[in-house]
Design an enzyme around this catalytic site. Sequence first.
Site, mmCIF file in Angstrom:
data_model
loop_
_atom_site.group_PDB
_atom_site.id
_atom_site.type_symbol
_atom_site.label_atom_id
_atom_site.label_comp_id
_atom_site.label_asym_id
_atom_site.label_seq_id
_atom_site.Cartn_x
_atom_site.Cartn_y
_atom_site.Cartn_z
ATOM 1 N N HIS A 127 0.613 -1.176 0.080
ATOM 2 C CA HIS A 127 0.040 0.020 0.067
ATOM 3 C C HIS A 127 0.887 1.418 -0.108
ATOM 4 C CE1 HIS A 127 -3.753 2.598 1.230
ATOM 5 N NE2 HIS A 127 -2.658 3.146 1.663
ATOM 6 N N GLU A 128 1.728 1.391 0.994
ATOM 7 C CA GLU A 128 2.587 2.502 1.058
ATOM 8 C C GLU A 128 3.607 2.712 -0.352
ATOM 9 O OE1 GLU A 128 2.053 4.718 2.958
ATOM 10 O OE2 GLU A 128 0.800 3.286 4.279
ATOM 11 N N HIS A 137 1.513 4.290 -2.841
ATOM 12 C CA HIS A 137 1.437 5.728 -2.714
ATOM 13 C C HIS A 137 2.909 6.478 -3.436
ATOM 14 C CE1 HIS A 137 -1.956 6.844 -0.251
ATOM 15 N NE2 HIS A 137 -1.447 5.517 0.679
#
Length: 90
Positions: A66-67, A70
């Site tokens: 998820h990070e 980003h």
Amino acid sequence: MQEKLLECKEILDAAYNRKFRIPKVCYELRGSYGGYMYSAAPALMRLNGQLLTDYPEEMINQTVPHEYAHYVVYKLGKSEGVRFVRSWSS
């Protein structure tokens, strides 16, 4: 953890026909957040070390990708107004 980052990188490199970098990772994040990505140079992925200890599988298989996503979104020039679906943040 590094394996998961490399896996994410390889998938996204192929998907976008680009070579993304693997950001520096630190484990100093505290509180209820699992991770936070500083995408601007120098890129830094901050992970919650305590949550990584308590929930290693979830952190490695969910928070790290998820990070990293980003970071990739930022590098693609889509940093403003991009939000993940609610299921990613629950």
